[in-house]
Write a protein that holds these residues in place. Structure first.
Motif, PDB file in Angstrom:
ATOM      1  N   ASP A  77       0.920  -1.340  -0.045  1.00  0.00           N
ATOM      2  CA  ASP A  77      -0.090  -0.153  -0.055  1.00  0.00           C
ATOM      3  C   ASP A  77       0.951   1.280  -0.031  1.00  0.00           C
ATOM      4  N   ILE A  78       1.691   1.341  -0.861  1.00  0.00           N
ATOM      5  CA  ILE A  78       2.755   2.460  -1.137  1.00  0.00           C
ATOM      6  C   ILE A  78       2.568   2.811  -2.690  1.00  0.00           C
ATOM      7  N   ALA A  79       2.767   4.034  -2.744  1.00  0.00           N
ATOM      8  CA  ALA A  79       3.141   4.471  -4.269  1.00  0.00           C
ATOM      9  C   ALA A  79       4.474   5.082  -4.529  1.00  0.00           C
ATOM     10  N   MET A  80       4.736   4.741  -5.668  1.00  0.00           N
ATOM     11  CA  MET A  80       6.130   5.323  -5.945  1.00  0.00           C
ATOM     12  C   MET A  80       6.173   6.304  -7.089  1.00  0.00           C
ATOM     13  N   LEU A  81       7.107   7.187  -7.094  1.00  0.00           N
ATOM     14  CA  LEU A  81       7.240   8.431  -8.206  1.00  0.00           C
ATOM     15  C   LEU A  81       8.931   8.441  -8.511  1.00  0.00           C
ATOM     16  N   PHE A  82       8.957   8.111  -9.813  1.00  0.00           N
ATOM     17  CA  PHE A  82      10.402   7.824 -10.295  1.00  0.00           C
ATOM     18  C   PHE A  82      10.804   9.284 -11.166  1.00  0.00           C
ATOM     19  N   GLN A  83      12.055   9.304 -11.485  1.00  0.00           N
ATOM     20  CA  GLN A  83      12.442  10.312 -12.511  1.00  0.00           C
ATOM     21  C   GLN A  83      11.766  10.081 -13.688  1.00  0.00           C
ATOM     22  N   ASN A  84      11.475   8.861 -14.121  1.00  0.00           N
ATOM     23  CA  ASN A  84      10.931   8.597 -15.346  1.00  0.00           C
ATOM     24  C   ASN A  84       9.176   8.510 -15.156  1.00  0.00           C
ATOM     25  N   TYR A  85       8.549   9.356 -15.717  1.00  0.00           N
ATOM     26  CA  TYR A  85       7.321   9.394 -15.451  1.00  0.00           C
ATOM     27  C   TYR A  85       6.439   8.264 -15.928  1.00  0.00           C
ATOM     28  N   ALA A  86       6.847   7.465 -16.924  1.00  0.00           N
ATOM     29  CA  ALA A  86       6.208   6.275 -17.147  1.00  0.00           C
ATOM     30  C   ALA A  86       4.711   6.509 -17.432  1.00  0.00           C
ATOM     31  N   LEU A  87       4.261   7.393 -18.160  1.00  0.00           N
ATOM     32  CA  LEU A  87       2.969   7.505 -18.676  1.00  0.00           C
ATOM     33  C   LEU A  87       2.745   6.817 -19.622  1.00  0.00           C
ATOM     34  N   TYR A  88       1.429   6.467 -19.816  1.00  0.00           N
ATOM     35  CA  TYR A  88       0.867   5.799 -21.280  1.00  0.00           C
ATOM     36  C   TYR A  88       0.690   6.819 -22.019  1.00  0.00           C
ATOM     37  N   PRO A  89       1.265   6.801 -23.224  1.00  0.00           N
ATOM     38  CA  PRO A  89       1.070   7.857 -24.328  1.00  0.00           C
ATOM     39  C   PRO A  89      -0.103   7.941 -24.967  1.00  0.00           C
ATOM     40  N   HIS A  90      -0.620   6.639 -25.223  1.00  0.00           N
ATOM     41  CA  HIS A  90      -2.005   6.602 -25.883  1.00  0.00           C
ATOM     42  C   HIS A  90      -3.198   6.913 -25.028  1.00  0.00           C
ATOM     43  N   MET A  91      -2.929   7.297 -23.809  1.00  0.00           N
ATOM     44  CA  MET A  91      -4.087   7.583 -22.685  1.00  0.00           C
ATOM     45  C   MET A  91      -4.126   9.029 -22.411  1.00  0.00           C
ATOM     46  N   THR A  92      -5.249   9.433 -22.119  1.00  0.00           N
ATOM     47  CA  THR A  92      -5.417  10.886 -21.815  1.00  0.00           C
ATOM     48  C   THR A  92      -4.840  10.972 -20.114  1.00  0.00           C
ATOM     49  N   VAL A  93      -4.947  12.167 -19.886  1.00  0.00           N
ATOM     50  CA  VAL A  93      -4.346  12.216 -18.378  1.00  0.00           C
ATOM     51  C   VAL A  93      -5.196  11.871 -17.447  1.00  0.00           C
ATOM     52  N   PHE A  94      -6.646  11.723 -17.753  1.00  0.00           N
ATOM     53  CA  PHE A  94      -7.699  11.237 -16.764  1.00  0.00           C
ATOM     54  C   PHE A  94      -7.300   9.800 -16.739  1.00  0.00           C
ATOM     55  N   ASP A  95      -7.191   9.003 -18.014  1.00  0.00           N
ATOM     56  CA  ASP A  95      -7.091   7.831 -17.901  1.00  0.00           C
ATOM     57  C   ASP A  95      -5.719   7.289 -17.111  1.00  0.00           C
ATOM     58  N   ASN A  96      -4.667   7.855 -17.517  1.00  0.00           N
ATOM     59  CA  ASN A  96      -3.285   7.881 -16.737  1.00  0.00           C
ATOM     60  C   ASN A  96      -3.479   7.656 -15.554  1.00  0.00           C
ATOM     61  N   MET A  97      -4.293   8.673 -14.768  1.00  0.00           N
ATOM     62  CA  MET A  97      -4.437   8.792 -13.381  1.00  0.00           C
ATOM     63  C   MET A  97      -5.256   7.659 -12.849  1.00  0.00           C
ATOM     64  N   ALA A  98      -6.173   7.081 -13.536  1.00  0.00           N
ATOM     65  CA  ALA A  98      -7.460   6.329 -13.292  1.00  0.00           C
ATOM     66  C   ALA A  98      -6.896   5.006 -13.463  1.00  0.00           C
ATOM     67  N   PHE A  99      -5.873   4.565 -14.122  1.00  0.00           N
ATOM     68  CA  PHE A  99      -5.429   3.322 -14.586  1.00  0.00           C
ATOM     69  C   PHE A  99      -5.500   2.384 -13.445  1.00  0.00           C
ATOM     70  N   GLY A 100      -4.855   2.703 -12.412  1.00  0.00           N
ATOM     71  CA  GLY A 100      -4.510   1.849 -11.137  1.00  0.00           C
ATOM     72  C   GLY A 100      -5.837   1.509 -10.455  1.00  0.00           C
ATOM     73  N   LEU A 101      -6.699   2.625 -10.460  1.00  0.00           N
ATOM     74  CA  LEU A 101      -8.039   2.488  -9.947  1.00  0.00           C
ATOM     75  C   LEU A 101      -8.796   1.340 -10.445  1.00  0.00           C
ATOM     76  N   LYS A 102      -8.742   1.457 -11.877  1.00  0.00           N
ATOM     77  CA  LYS A 102      -9.634   0.500 -12.700  1.00  0.00           C
ATOM     78  C   LYS A 102      -8.976  -0.741 -12.496  1.00  0.00           C
ATOM     79  N   LEU A 103      -7.882  -0.978 -12.296  1.00  0.00           N
ATOM     80  CA  LEU A 103      -7.306  -2.420 -12.118  1.00  0.00           C
ATOM     81  C   LEU A 103      -7.729  -3.037 -10.672  1.00  0.00           C
ATOM     82  N   ARG A 104      -8.114  -2.008  -9.868  1.00  0.00           N
ATOM     83  CA  ARG A 104      -8.510  -2.631  -8.139  1.00  0.00           C
ATOM     84  C   ARG A 104      -9.961  -2.646  -8.604  1.00  0.00           C
TER      85      ARG A 104
END
Length: 410
Positions: A77-104
């Motif tokens: 139950d931790i969240a990591m933030l790296f120097q590499n943003y690792a965003l999904y280029p084909h997803m919107t900002v909303f979907d990038n932020m929501a992706f982990g929540l959808k998996l849950r």
């Protein structure tokens, strides 16, 4: 939110490389602690052990009231933030932020609530339908933060998240991260090699050298009371001036003598460092921060035993202040600590400076100074802010009641 406890934690790699040695850290619930040190010192390894991305060789790590030594990363139950943003280029900002929540498999309404709240905190409201390629570096970093925030984790773990940004944006984003963490009060471990970043962001700062914790305190306490030569030289920009001197008594008062100069050591400095009395008549290493030196022309009535004279061989005008480089006739301090601190120029250069009996000093002066390159200058040292170290061990000389900053959990 949760307390994180690292109890006698070590990491030894196959082959015997000791990355982290007997690390003890108690990080309070909601505290922002920064791990800082040179590249390769073990700070990222320590972070990865908390995350579960590295196994530990010895000791225990607890998050909240649970020992997590064998708990998989996704269950910590931790969240990591790296120097590499690792965003999904084909997803919107909303979907990038929501992706982990959808998996849950959270509900659509809950996902929308969390993403929109995080976007508001981060100033991303108007960018939710954009894709990463349409964002600036700072905006992408905010999206990466948003992806961590929406998870509502017990802790944030951040590994040099600003290193890919330009200097101006780094300054802006470090204040943003500090503000957001303060508002959310999520326990945060932040790794950086940038001591300015560490000093401006952390509730406490932990300085690590070669896998060993050197000191953990509030930023100001670290700056004012470094435990040893390494911490003294690492914390502060420009770095502390260091010179070997003799502590002697003159006309009933204590002085330090080096390079033909004799500076007073005020009674209150001696009383604040009772162990210093044991060095009377002996060598000590004296530290003088550049900001504790001023152009004598701008200081009224400073006594002679607060002054040193030299000539300017380099002047750097920085706008808010002026850096003056000058030489004194004293050998450079050569210890294992100072060799590592001077790794950018190499210990050979440090040893050559010692052999030449010439030591470069820096002074950070008021911009009203008329000091000019190639000219003689008289400088006043704030002798009430001298630092002292044992030349044999490199340890700070203090003694008495020297209270460190309390941890957030105490």
């Amino acid at each position: 939110m949760a307390e994180i406890l690292m109890d006698h934690v070590s990491k030894i790699y196959p082959g015997g490389a000791n990355a982290v040695s007997d690390l003890n850290l108690d990080i309070g619930d909601g505290e922002f602690i920064v791990l800082v040190g040179p590249s390769g010192c073990g700070k990222t390894t320590a972070l990865r052990m908390v995350a579960g991305l590295e196994s530990i060789s010895d000791g225990t790590i607890s998050i909240g009231d649970r020992v997590v030594n064998t708990v998989p990363p996704k269950e910590r139950d931790i969240a990591m933030l790296f120097q590499n943003y690792a965003l999904y280029p084909h997803m919107t900002v909303f979907d990038n932020m929501a992706f982990g929540l959808k998996l849950r498999k959270l509900s659509k309404d809950e996902i929308g609530r969390r993403v929109n709240e995080a976007a508001k905190i981060l100033g991303l409201d108007e960018f939710l339908e954009r894709k990463p390629k349409a964002l600036s570096g700072g905006q992408r970093q905010r999206v990466a933060m948003g992806r961590a925030i929406v998870r509502e984790p017990k802790a944030f773990l951040m590994d040099e998240p600003l290193s890919n940004l330009d200097a101006k944006l780094r300054v802006q984003m470090r204040s943003e991260i500090a503000r957001i963490q303060h508002d959310l009060r999520v326990t945060t471990i932040y790794v950086t090699h940038d001591q300015v970043e560490a000093m401006t962001m952390g509730d406490r700062v932990a300085v690590i050298r070669k896998g060993v914790l050197q000191q953990v305190d509030s930023p100001q306490f670290l700056y004012d009371h470094p435990n040893n030569l390494f911490v003294a030289g690492f914390i502060g920009s420009p770095a502390m001036n260091l010179v070997e001197a003799t502590l002697a008594r003159s006309n009933g008062s204590m002085t330090i003598e080096f390079g033909g100069y004799r500076l007073a050591v005020p009674d209150e400095v001696m009383s604040g460092r009772p162990d210093l009395k044991g060095f009377e008549g002996k060598s000590v290493i004296v530290g003088i921060r550049p900001e504790d030196i001023e152009d004598a022309a701008l200081v009224s009535d400073a006594p002679a035993d607060h002054r040193i004279r030299s000539s300017v061989f380099l002047r750097e005008a920085l706008g808010a202040d002026v850096l003056i480089h000058f030489m004194i006739k004293a050998p450079a301090v050569v210890t294992e600590d100072t060799k590592e601190l001077a790794s950018d120029v190499g210990h050979e250069a440090l040893e050559a400076a010692a052999a030449a009996n010439e030591l470069e000093f820096l002074a950070r002066l008021n911009p009203r100074t008329d000091a000019a390159q190639g000219q003689a200058i008289e400088l006043v040292v704030d002798v009430h802010r001298l630092h002292f170290f044992d030349p044999e061990t490199g340890a700070g000389i203090y003694g008495g009641d020297r209270e460190p900053a309390a941890s957030a959990s105490s």
